[in-house]
Write a protein that holds these residues in place. Structure first.
Motif, PDB file in Angstrom:
ATOM      1  N   ARG A 164       0.815  -1.223   0.000  1.00 18.67           N
ATOM      2  CA  ARG A 164       0.000   0.000   0.000  1.00 18.67           C
ATOM      3  C   ARG A 164       0.845   1.269   0.000  1.00 18.67           C
ATOM      4  O   ARG A 164       0.399   2.302  -0.505  1.00 18.67           O
ATOM      5  CB  ARG A 164      -0.960   0.017   1.192  1.00 18.67           C
ATOM      6  CG  ARG A 164      -1.984  -1.100   1.157  1.00 18.67           C
ATOM      7  CD  ARG A 164      -2.781  -1.077  -0.117  1.00 18.67           C
ATOM      8  NE  ARG A 164      -3.480  -2.343  -0.308  1.00 18.67           N
ATOM      9  CZ  ARG A 164      -4.474  -2.511  -1.131  1.00 18.67           C
ATOM     10  NH1 ARG A 164      -4.913  -1.524  -1.870  1.00 18.67           N
ATOM     11  NH2 ARG A 164      -5.040  -3.692  -1.246  1.00 18.67           N
ATOM     12  N   SER A 168       1.676  -0.724  -5.644  1.00 19.84           N
ATOM     13  CA  SER A 168       0.720  -1.773  -5.320  1.00 19.84           C
ATOM     14  C   SER A 168       0.472  -2.707  -6.491  1.00 19.84           C
ATOM     15  O   SER A 168       0.395  -2.279  -7.647  1.00 19.84           O
ATOM     16  CB  SER A 168      -0.611  -1.150  -4.898  1.00 19.84           C
ATOM     17  OG  SER A 168      -1.544  -2.157  -4.586  1.00 19.84           O
ATOM     18  N   ASP A 170      -2.306  -4.390  -6.601  1.00 21.62           N
ATOM     19  CA  ASP A 170      -3.766  -4.379  -6.740  1.00 21.62           C
ATOM     20  C   ASP A 170      -4.315  -3.090  -6.104  1.00 21.62           C
ATOM     21  O   ASP A 170      -5.010  -3.131  -5.094  1.00 21.62           O
ATOM     22  CB  ASP A 170      -4.337  -5.621  -6.042  1.00 21.62           C
ATOM     23  CG  ASP A 170      -5.786  -5.878  -6.367  1.00 21.62           C
ATOM     24  OD1 ASP A 170      -6.346  -5.187  -7.242  1.00 21.62           O
ATOM     25  OD2 ASP A 170      -6.370  -6.773  -5.735  1.00 21.62           O
ATOM     26  N   PRO A 171      -3.983  -1.926  -6.689  1.00 24.12           N
ATOM     27  CA  PRO A 171      -4.296  -0.656  -6.037  1.00 24.12           C
ATOM     28  C   PRO A 171      -5.788  -0.350  -5.890  1.00 24.12           C
ATOM     29  O   PRO A 171      -6.169   0.450  -5.036  1.00 24.12           O
ATOM     30  CB  PRO A 171      -3.623   0.387  -6.934  1.00 24.12           C
ATOM     31  CG  PRO A 171      -3.516  -0.267  -8.270  1.00 24.12           C
ATOM     32  CD  PRO A 171      -3.343  -1.732  -7.987  1.00 24.12           C
ATOM     33  N   ASP A 172      -6.628  -0.995  -6.673  1.00 23.87           N
ATOM     34  CA  ASP A 172      -8.061  -0.696  -6.611  1.00 23.87           C
ATOM     35  C   ASP A 172      -8.815  -1.522  -5.569  1.00 23.87           C
ATOM     36  O   ASP A 172      -9.974  -1.242  -5.283  1.00 23.87           O
ATOM     37  CB  ASP A 172      -8.704  -0.887  -7.991  1.00 23.87           C
ATOM     38  CG  ASP A 172      -8.142   0.091  -9.017  1.00 23.87           C
ATOM     39  OD1 ASP A 172      -7.804   1.226  -8.616  1.00 23.87           O
ATOM     40  OD2 ASP A 172      -8.017  -0.287 -10.192  1.00 23.87           O
ATOM     41  N   ARG A 173      -8.169  -2.534  -5.023  1.00 26.54           N
ATOM     42  CA  ARG A 173      -8.836  -3.374  -4.017  1.00 26.54           C
ATOM     43  C   ARG A 173      -8.804  -2.647  -2.678  1.00 26.54           C
ATOM     44  O   ARG A 173      -7.741  -2.288  -2.180  1.00 26.54           O
ATOM     45  CB  ARG A 173      -8.178  -4.731  -3.882  1.00 26.54           C
ATOM     46  CG  ARG A 173      -8.944  -5.649  -2.921  1.00 26.54           C
ATOM     47  CD  ARG A 173      -8.494  -7.078  -2.975  1.00 26.54           C
ATOM     48  NE  ARG A 173      -8.372  -7.618  -4.327  1.00 26.54           N
ATOM     49  CZ  ARG A 173      -9.385  -8.133  -5.018  1.00 26.54           C
ATOM     50  NH1 ARG A 173     -10.590  -8.164  -4.516  1.00 26.54           N
ATOM     51  NH2 ARG A 173      -9.180  -8.616  -6.235  1.00 26.54           N
ATOM     52  N   PRO A 174      -9.951  -2.442  -2.050  1.00 21.20           N
ATOM     53  CA  PRO A 174      -9.980  -1.760  -0.751  1.00 21.20           C
ATOM     54  C   PRO A 174      -9.176  -2.527   0.309  1.00 21.20           C
ATOM     55  O   PRO A 174      -9.260  -3.756   0.394  1.00 21.20           O
ATOM     56  CB  PRO A 174     -11.463  -1.722  -0.391  1.00 21.20           C
ATOM     57  CG  PRO A 174     -12.185  -1.862  -1.697  1.00 21.20           C
ATOM     58  CD  PRO A 174     -11.298  -2.738  -2.547  1.00 21.20           C
ATOM     59  N   THR A 175      -8.431  -1.793   1.090  1.00 18.95           N
ATOM     60  CA  THR A 175      -7.606  -2.401   2.137  1.00 18.95           C
ATOM     61  C   THR A 175      -8.455  -3.199   3.111  1.00 18.95           C
ATOM     62  O   THR A 175      -8.045  -4.276   3.561  1.00 18.95           O
ATOM     63  CB  THR A 175      -6.792  -1.311   2.857  1.00 18.95           C
ATOM     64  OG1 THR A 175      -5.985  -0.629   1.891  1.00 18.95           O
ATOM     65  CG2 THR A 175      -5.892  -1.904   3.927  1.00 18.95           C
ATOM     66  N   ASP A 177     -11.053  -4.930   2.496  1.00 15.20           N
ATOM     67  CA  ASP A 177     -11.339  -6.237   1.889  1.00 15.20           C
ATOM     68  C   ASP A 177     -10.162  -7.196   2.081  1.00 15.20           C
ATOM     69  O   ASP A 177     -10.347  -8.380   2.348  1.00 15.20           O
ATOM     70  CB  ASP A 177     -11.641  -6.093   0.394  1.00 15.20           C
ATOM     71  CG  ASP A 177     -12.972  -5.411   0.110  1.00 15.20           C
ATOM     72  OD1 ASP A 177     -13.711  -5.096   1.071  1.00 15.20           O
ATOM     73  OD2 ASP A 177     -13.257  -5.179  -1.087  1.00 15.20           O
TER      74      ASP A 177
END
Length: 193
Positions: A164, A168, A170-175, A177
């Protein structure tokens, strides 16, 4: 050596800012003085050597990343379940990502510790004490997991934080989650809160 604790903290905070922005090569007493806005020679008056300066940074990183005692006290009265573990995990992730500068400084020191025995010693002592405190908190709260599982938890969280704060995958995945998935993986899908 001077003993003004407020000034020591201010200098250590300036050192953390220098370390986060410029890395180990940029961490000099003069750079700390400039960042803190104090006369040249002030940092070396408080921290005679580079090892003393790094030791002060490790101590200050620990202070700035420490959990809120009131929050931990409130958690002590809660039922030890998946929700508590997730809240505990979210708090750790929040502290590490909200104070981006201090976490980048910490990662910088960890990487430099691979090359410097003195940094490894100072940082290792602090990190192992923090790990022991996490294991003790987990046991006192009645949360599942033994020492090895808490170590796995650390490995996962540190990887998430590194992801983070840097580049990243997977920068679009909410932390949140990711935290939920980590908790489910560590505690097992069958355990319900």
């Amino acid at each position: 050596m001077a003993r003004n604790d407020d000034r020591r903290r201010r200098l250590a905070d300036a050192g953390i800012a220098v370390l986060a922005a410029e890395g180990m090569r940029g961490l000099t007493h003069r750079a700390v003085d400039a960042r803190a806005g104090v006369p040249v020679g002030t940092a070396s008056n408080y921290f005679r050597s580079r090892d003393d300066l790094v030791g002060a940074l490790v101590d200050r990183i620990g202070e700035r990343l420490a959990p809120d005692p009131a929050m931990q006290e409130a958690w002590a009265d809660r039922t030890p379940d998946r929700t508590l573990f997730a809240d505990y995990t979210r708090d750790i992730v929040r502290r590490l990502t909200d104070d981006r500068e201090v976490t980048l400084a910490l990662f910088t020191l960890r990487l430099e510790g691979a090359r410097s025995p003195s940094i490894a010693a100072a940082l290792g002592t602090w990190m192992r004490a923090g790990f022991a405190a996490d294991v003790a908190f987990n046991r006192a709260a009645g949360l599942p997991g033994d020492e090895f599982e808490i170590a796995l938890f650390h490995y996962a969280i540190e990887g998430l934080i590194f992801d983070r704060l840097t580049v990243s995958i997977d920068p679009d995945r909410p932390t949140d989650d990711v935290v939920d998935a980590l908790v489910a993986g560590l505690l097992g899908e069958s355990e319900r809160s």
